[in-house]
Design a protein around this motif. Structure first.
Motif, PDB file in Angstrom:
ATOM      1  N   TYR A 185       0.839  -1.195   0.000  1.00 10.67           N
ATOM      2  CA  TYR A 185       0.000   0.000   0.000  1.00 10.67           C
ATOM      3  C   TYR A 185       0.878   1.251   0.000  1.00 10.67           C
ATOM      4  CZ  TYR A 185      -3.324  -3.420   1.891  1.00 10.67           C
ATOM      5  OH  TYR A 185      -4.098  -4.531   2.082  1.00 10.67           O
ATOM      6  N   VAL A 186       0.433   2.263  -0.743  1.00  3.54           N
ATOM      7  CA  VAL A 186       1.087   3.573  -0.731  1.00  3.54           C
ATOM      8  C   VAL A 186       0.153   4.556  -0.034  1.00  3.54           C
ATOM      9  CG1 VAL A 186       2.069   5.429  -2.102  1.00  3.54           C
ATOM     10  CG2 VAL A 186       2.239   3.067  -2.911  1.00  3.54           C
ATOM     11  N   LYS A 187       0.621   5.175   1.043  1.00  3.12           N
ATOM     12  CA  LYS A 187      -0.189   6.114   1.811  1.00  3.12           C
ATOM     13  C   LYS A 187       0.073   7.545   1.332  1.00  3.12           C
ATOM     14  CE  LYS A 187      -0.086   5.643   6.243  1.00  3.12           C
ATOM     15  NZ  LYS A 187       0.561   5.472   7.577  1.00  3.12           N
ATOM     16  N   VAL A 188      -1.013   8.261   1.059  1.00  7.78           N
ATOM     17  CA  VAL A 188      -0.916   9.636   0.577  1.00  7.78           C
ATOM     18  C   VAL A 188      -1.740  10.537   1.486  1.00  7.78           C
ATOM     19  CG1 VAL A 188      -1.367  11.215  -1.324  1.00  7.78           C
ATOM     20  CG2 VAL A 188      -0.594   8.879  -1.806  1.00  7.78           C
ATOM     21  N   GLY A 189      -1.096  11.511   2.098  1.00  5.14           N
ATOM     22  CA  GLY A 189      -1.793  12.430   2.989  1.00  5.14           C
ATOM     23  C   GLY A 189      -2.591  13.474   2.235  1.00  5.14           C
ATOM     24  N   LEU A 190      -3.756  13.801   2.791  1.00  6.43           N
ATOM     25  CA  LEU A 190      -4.622  14.842   2.218  1.00  6.43           C
ATOM     26  C   LEU A 190      -4.817  15.928   3.263  1.00  6.43           C
ATOM     27  CD1 LEU A 190      -7.323  12.597   0.497  1.00  6.43           C
ATOM     28  CD2 LEU A 190      -5.347  13.697  -0.569  1.00  6.43           C
ATOM     29  N   TRP A 191      -4.181  17.073   3.020  1.00  7.14           N
ATOM     30  CA  TRP A 191      -4.286  18.207   3.924  1.00  7.14           C
ATOM     31  C   TRP A 191      -5.418  19.114   3.457  1.00  7.14           C
ATOM     32  CZ3 TRP A 191       0.028  15.430   3.902  1.00  7.14           C
ATOM     33  CH2 TRP A 191       0.779  15.358   5.076  1.00  7.14           C
ATOM     34  N   PRO A 192      -6.370  19.430   4.319  1.00 15.46           N
ATOM     35  CA  PRO A 192      -7.461  20.329   3.922  1.00 15.46           C
ATOM     36  C   PRO A 192      -6.909  21.694   3.497  1.00 15.46           C
ATOM     37  CG  PRO A 192      -7.969  19.238   5.998  1.00 15.46           C
ATOM     38  CD  PRO A 192      -6.518  18.947   5.707  1.00 15.46           C
ATOM     39  N   THR A 193      -7.474  22.248   2.434  1.00 16.73           N
ATOM     40  CA  THR A 193      -7.093  23.583   1.979  1.00 16.73           C
ATOM     41  C   THR A 193      -8.363  24.415   1.855  1.00 16.73           C
ATOM     42  OG1 THR A 193      -7.180  22.781  -0.299  1.00 16.73           O
ATOM     43  CG2 THR A 193      -5.027  22.814   0.749  1.00 16.73           C
ATOM     44  N   PRO A 194      -8.777  25.097   2.934  1.00 16.51           N
ATOM     45  CA  PRO A 194     -10.042  25.841   2.928  1.00 16.51           C
ATOM     46  C   PRO A 194     -10.142  26.860   1.804  1.00 16.51           C
ATOM     47  CG  PRO A 194      -9.141  25.684   5.158  1.00 16.51           C
ATOM     48  CD  PRO A 194      -8.080  25.182   4.228  1.00 16.51           C
ATOM     49  N   GLU A 195      -9.005  27.421   1.398  1.00 15.14           N
ATOM     50  CA  GLU A 195      -9.038  28.442   0.350  1.00 15.14           C
ATOM     51  C   GLU A 195      -9.229  27.827  -1.038  1.00 15.14           C
ATOM     52  OE1 GLU A 195      -4.897  27.000   0.799  1.00 15.14           O
ATOM     53  OE2 GLU A 195      -6.513  27.602   2.140  1.00 15.14           O
TER      54      GLU A 195
END
Length: 243
Positions: A89-99
């Protein structure tokens, strides 16, 4: 239900120690470089080679590093490089970007179109975005979905996100036949609550090291944590309600 134990490691010695102590999934990352700090592809390949020889069949994941959705092209390049080193498995982070929230959903779509086995990791320091979860589940292309925290000094995930929210996340992910994972400064004492939430796996680093998450992994702590999960499962902990 037995919660499977994911342990994050940075080198061959830690990988072997974690596997020997009963970790169910070995996660490759550099904790000193952020929440999902990535290892060099050559190091990933070395760890994978040793684990495949000593512990064939043990699942292995690896991260691509802490990158914002704005760097989607680089993220996709790293996905290919990491996957080519033989991880499951390859883990990819998703950071919220409100703008610019559309950038995260666009990245999710690009990841869903890949052939690699990718597990998106939603960073929930500012709360869990239910719409993003729904979008990921609707694609139906991922083997699993995970939540984590970017800032490791703000307390455990279980202190920062309501239990009912996490329970709903786990139920939604598992209802789609996907693996649900929880991580984020989880502590040894969180074992009972995690058993009640019943994710498929729970991720640990700081709780099984000496000297903080950037310290050295201690297999005795891995065994202790494994024992807590086993004892709790034997005691018949039930799931939390999702309402």
């Amino acid at each position: 239900m037995m919660v499977r134990l994911l342990v994050s490691v940075r080198d061959v010695d830690e990988a072997l120690a974690a596997a020997g102590a009963g970790a169910d999934l070995i996660d490759l990352k550099e904790p000193a470089d952020g929440a999902l700090g990535g290892l060099a592809p050559e190091r990933i390949a070395r760890i994978v080679s040793v684990l495949r020889t000593r512990y064939p069949g043990l699942p292995i994941s690896a991260t691509v590093g802490d990158l914002p959705a704005e760097q989607a092209d680089e993220i996709l390049r790293r996905v290919g490089r990491v996957a080519s080193r033989g991880v499951d498995y390859v883990k990819v982070g998703l950071w919220p970007t409100p703008e610019a929230p559309g950038r995260v959903t666009s990245l999710l779509d690009a990841l869903a179109d890949r052939t690699e086995s990718i597990v998106p990791v939603l960073l929930v320091d500012e709360g869990l975005d239910a719409g993003l979860v729904d979008h990921a589940l609707a694609r139906g292309s991922f083997p699993g979905l995970m939540v984590d925290t970017a800032t490791k000094r703000g307390g455990s995930l279980l202190q920062r996100v309501p239990a009912a929210t996490l329970a709903s996340f786990v139920a939604a992910v598992r209802s789609r036949g996907m693996l649900a994972g929880l991580a984020g400064s989880l502590r040894m004492d969180d074992a009972a609550a995690l058993l009640a939430l019943a994710p498929d796996f729970a991720g640990f680093r700081g709780a099984v090291t000496r000297g903080g998450r950037a310290g050295v992994l201690d297999p005795l702590l891995v065994r202790q944590l494994r024992g807590r999960f086993a004892a709790g499962a034997g005691a018949g902990h039930g799931r939390l309600a999702t309402a």
